[in-house]
Design a protein around this motif. Structure first.
Motif, PDB file in Angstrom:
ATOM      1  N   LEU A  85     -17.588  61.736 -84.418  1.00 42.37           N
ATOM      2  CA  LEU A  85     -17.139  63.061 -84.001  1.00 42.37           C
ATOM      3  C   LEU A  85     -17.473  63.325 -82.541  1.00 42.37           C
ATOM      4  N   VAL A  86     -18.652  62.873 -82.112  1.00 41.60           N
ATOM      5  CA  VAL A  86     -19.035  63.036 -80.707  1.00 41.60           C
ATOM      6  C   VAL A  86     -18.094  62.240 -79.811  1.00 41.60           C
ATOM      7  N   ARG A  87     -17.801  61.010 -80.207  1.00 42.80           N
ATOM      8  CA  ARG A  87     -16.863  60.185 -79.423  1.00 42.80           C
ATOM      9  C   ARG A  87     -15.523  60.918 -79.259  1.00 42.80           C
ATOM     10  N   ASN A  88     -15.017  61.414 -80.376  1.00 40.62           N
ATOM     11  CA  ASN A  88     -13.705  62.062 -80.350  1.00 40.62           C
ATOM     12  C   ASN A  88     -13.733  63.346 -79.529  1.00 40.62           C
ATOM     13  N   TYR A  89     -14.790  64.149 -79.701  1.00 36.47           N
ATOM     14  CA  TYR A  89     -14.868  65.433 -79.010  1.00 36.47           C
ATOM     15  C   TYR A  89     -14.933  65.243 -77.499  1.00 36.47           C
ATOM     16  N   LEU A  90     -15.822  64.366 -77.053  1.00 35.72           N
ATOM     17  CA  LEU A  90     -15.995  64.183 -75.617  1.00 35.72           C
ATOM     18  C   LEU A  90     -14.787  63.498 -74.987  1.00 35.72           C
ATOM     19  N   THR A  91     -14.106  62.652 -75.757  1.00 37.69           N
ATOM     20  CA  THR A  91     -12.932  61.966 -75.223  1.00 37.69           C
ATOM     21  C   THR A  91     -11.713  62.879 -75.190  1.00 37.69           C
ATOM     22  N   ARG A 105     -22.925  69.135 -69.767  1.00 33.24           N
ATOM     23  CA  ARG A 105     -24.200  68.425 -69.624  1.00 33.24           C
ATOM     24  C   ARG A 105     -24.661  68.037 -71.023  1.00 33.24           C
ATOM     25  N   VAL A 106     -25.083  66.805 -71.197  1.00 33.67           N
ATOM     26  CA  VAL A 106     -25.595  66.345 -72.487  1.00 33.67           C
ATOM     27  C   VAL A 106     -27.092  66.144 -72.344  1.00 33.67           C
ATOM     28  N   LEU A 107     -27.848  66.892 -73.134  1.00 34.63           N
ATOM     29  CA  LEU A 107     -29.302  66.857 -73.089  1.00 34.63           C
ATOM     30  C   LEU A 107     -29.830  65.834 -74.080  1.00 34.63           C
ATOM     31  N   GLY A 108     -31.045  65.378 -73.850  1.00 33.53           N
ATOM     32  CA  GLY A 108     -31.681  64.478 -74.806  1.00 33.53           C
ATOM     33  C   GLY A 108     -31.764  63.052 -74.300  1.00 33.53           C
ATOM     34  N   ARG A 109     -32.293  62.206 -75.144  1.00 33.54           N
ATOM     35  CA  ARG A 109     -32.538  60.818 -74.770  1.00 33.54           C
ATOM     36  C   ARG A 109     -31.278  59.969 -74.907  1.00 33.54           C
ATOM     37  N   ALA A 115     -24.006  52.107 -76.929  1.00 33.53           N
ATOM     38  CA  ALA A 115     -23.648  51.959 -75.520  1.00 33.53           C
ATOM     39  C   ALA A 115     -22.338  52.655 -75.175  1.00 33.53           C
ATOM     40  N   ASP A 116     -21.369  52.629 -76.084  1.00 33.69           N
ATOM     41  CA  ASP A 116     -20.086  53.253 -75.767  1.00 33.69           C
ATOM     42  C   ASP A 116     -20.195  54.770 -75.689  1.00 33.69           C
ATOM     43  N   ILE A 117     -21.098  55.354 -76.496  1.00 32.44           N
ATOM     44  CA  ILE A 117     -21.296  56.809 -76.436  1.00 32.44           C
ATOM     45  C   ILE A 117     -21.955  57.195 -75.122  1.00 32.44           C
ATOM     46  N   VAL A 118     -22.932  56.406 -74.685  1.00 35.12           N
ATOM     47  CA  VAL A 118     -23.566  56.667 -73.389  1.00 35.12           C
ATOM     48  C   VAL A 118     -22.524  56.625 -72.281  1.00 35.12           C
ATOM     49  N   GLU A 119     -21.625  55.654 -72.339  1.00 36.46           N
ATOM     50  CA  GLU A 119     -20.574  55.534 -71.323  1.00 36.46           C
ATOM     51  C   GLU A 119     -19.644  56.743 -71.358  1.00 36.46           C
ATOM     52  N   ILE A 120     -19.279  57.203 -72.564  1.00 34.14           N
ATOM     53  CA  ILE A 120     -18.400  58.364 -72.709  1.00 34.14           C
ATOM     54  C   ILE A 120     -19.086  59.614 -72.159  1.00 34.14           C
ATOM     55  N   ILE A 121     -20.377  59.771 -72.466  1.00 33.18           N
ATOM     56  CA  ILE A 121     -21.134  60.919 -71.975  1.00 33.18           C
ATOM     57  C   ILE A 121     -21.165  60.932 -70.449  1.00 33.18           C
ATOM     58  N   GLU A 122     -21.510  59.803 -69.863  1.00 31.57           N
ATOM     59  CA  GLU A 122     -21.629  59.737 -68.403  1.00 31.57           C
ATOM     60  C   GLU A 122     -20.287  59.990 -67.726  1.00 31.57           C
ATOM     61  N   ARG A 123     -19.224  59.490 -68.329  1.00 31.70           N
ATOM     62  CA  ARG A 123     -17.898  59.701 -67.744  1.00 31.70           C
ATOM     63  C   ARG A 123     -17.494  61.179 -67.816  1.00 31.70           C
ATOM     64  N   ALA A 124     -17.759  61.811 -68.958  1.00 33.84           N
ATOM     65  CA  ALA A 124     -17.408  63.225 -69.117  1.00 33.84           C
ATOM     66  C   ALA A 124     -18.237  64.105 -68.192  1.00 33.84           C
ATOM     67  N   GLU A 125     -19.517  63.796 -68.052  1.00 35.49           N
ATOM     68  CA  GLU A 125     -20.376  64.567 -67.148  1.00 35.49           C
ATOM     69  C   GLU A 125     -19.901  64.433 -65.702  1.00 35.49           C
ATOM     70  N   PHE A 134     -18.217  77.737 -66.153  1.00 38.93           N
ATOM     71  CA  PHE A 134     -19.031  77.819 -67.368  1.00 38.93           C
ATOM     72  C   PHE A 134     -19.758  76.497 -67.555  1.00 38.93           C
ATOM     73  N   ILE A 135     -20.974  76.556 -68.090  1.00 42.20           N
ATOM     74  CA  ILE A 135     -21.758  75.352 -68.385  1.00 42.20           C
ATOM     75  C   ILE A 135     -21.898  75.204 -69.893  1.00 42.20           C
ATOM     76  N   LEU A 136     -21.514  74.053 -70.409  1.00 37.84           N
ATOM     77  CA  LEU A 136     -21.733  73.724 -71.818  1.00 37.84           C
ATOM     78  C   LEU A 136     -22.748  72.595 -71.885  1.00 37.84           C
ATOM     79  N   GLN A 137     -23.869  72.858 -72.525  1.00 36.23           N
ATOM     80  CA  GLN A 137     -24.900  71.839 -72.716  1.00 36.23           C
ATOM     81  C   GLN A 137     -24.953  71.464 -74.199  1.00 36.23           C
ATOM     82  N   VAL A 138     -24.796  70.189 -74.470  1.00 39.03           N
ATOM     83  CA  VAL A 138     -24.856  69.689 -75.842  1.00 39.03           C
ATOM     84  C   VAL A 138     -26.144  68.900 -76.000  1.00 39.03           C
ATOM     85  N   ALA A 139     -27.029  69.385 -76.851  1.00 43.61           N
ATOM     86  CA  ALA A 139     -28.285  68.689 -77.127  1.00 43.61           C
ATOM     87  C   ALA A 139     -28.010  67.605 -78.156  1.00 43.61           C
ATOM     88  N   PHE A 140     -28.092  66.349 -77.720  1.00 47.66           N
ATOM     89  CA  PHE A 140     -27.701  65.219 -78.569  1.00 47.66           C
ATOM     90  C   PHE A 140     -28.776  64.145 -78.468  1.00 47.66           C
TER      91      PHE A 140
END
Length: 251
Positions: A85-91, A105-109, A115-125, A134-140
């Protein structure tokens, strides 16, 4: 006054930064005889509705609890579904965020995530980094205690590198949290009727108001968020002092 979709209006005196513990997806699905993943999918729809409504209510920032450091103990198939769901939402939503001025912004470790989720997060950020509406922070993969520990580790590393000195003070620790740079949290909302923080924004919650709503997250949207904002507007915020200050004065 801000006009809502249902014709009601909300006072502009309200929170700048709202944080939400999105609780009740599993119970929503169970009540309908559906698998838990269907509750999570409906929860993503509720998140989209709520983020779209937030700027109309005067919010500048929203932080939502998507996946905690403790959620890894859930059944493997549920964890896999949540990751999907995270992959789909961010993509699928990054184009809309970029177009509508939403900074993600994606918070957390990041360590421990696929690895693919980290790449998707960094690309979206990166794509939304210049947005200011507006700022949306997702704690993940996030936990409040873990975030404080990580901030202390960052401070120690900087001290050992000779970049800063001891002692560790509140301002320095706060600057090392994953939420650094966002407005102070004014209001924390938890849905589904539960009344606890569950390791969410422990440092940032110090002077936040709290509203607990008896609604399951998949049913959430503008009307429920507006009710929480109105409740916040009726509070007197003292910040440890004697004299009350309104939300507007405190901001």
């Amino acid at each position: 006054m801000t006009a809502l979709a249902d014709g009601r209006s909300v006072s502009p005196v309200g929170p700048r930064h709202v944080a939400i513990i999105m609780d009740g997806n599993g119970r929503w699905a169970k009540a309908r005889g559906l698998p838990r993943v269907m509750g999570h999918r409906e929860g993503v729809k509720a998140l989209k509705r709520t983020v779209e409504a937030a700027p109309r209510l005067g919010l500048q920032c929203m932080t939502v609890f998507g996946f905690s450091t403790e959620n890894w103990s859930r059944p493997a198939d549920e964890v896999s579904d949540l990751m999907g769901l995270v992959r789909n939402y961010l993509t699928s939503d990054v184009d809309r965020m970029e177009r509508e001025g939403v900074r993600l912004r994606v918070l957390g470790r990041r360590r421990g995530l696929p690895a693919d989720i980290v790449e998707i997060i960094e690309r979206a950020e990166a794509r939304t980094a210049q947005n200011t509406r507006f700022i949306l922070q997702v704690a993940f993969n996030y936990g409040g205690r873990a975030d404080i520990v990580d901030a202390v580790h960052r401070h120690v590393e900087l001290v050992m590198a000779g970049e800063i000195r001891w002692p560790l003070v509140e301002k320095t620790l706060g600057a090392g949290l994953s939420t650094a740079g966002a407005p102070d949290v004014d209001l924390i909302i938890r849905t589904s009727g539960e009344k606890r923080l569950s390791n969410f924004l422990l440092w940032e919650a110090a002077y936040a108001e709290m509203v607990f709503q008896d609604i399951l997250w998949p049913d959430y949207g503008e009307a429920a968020l507006a009710e929480a904002v109105v409740a916040f507007g009726a509070r007197e915020r003292r910040f440890g002092g004697v004299e009350a200050r309104t939300a507007m004065a405190a901001g």
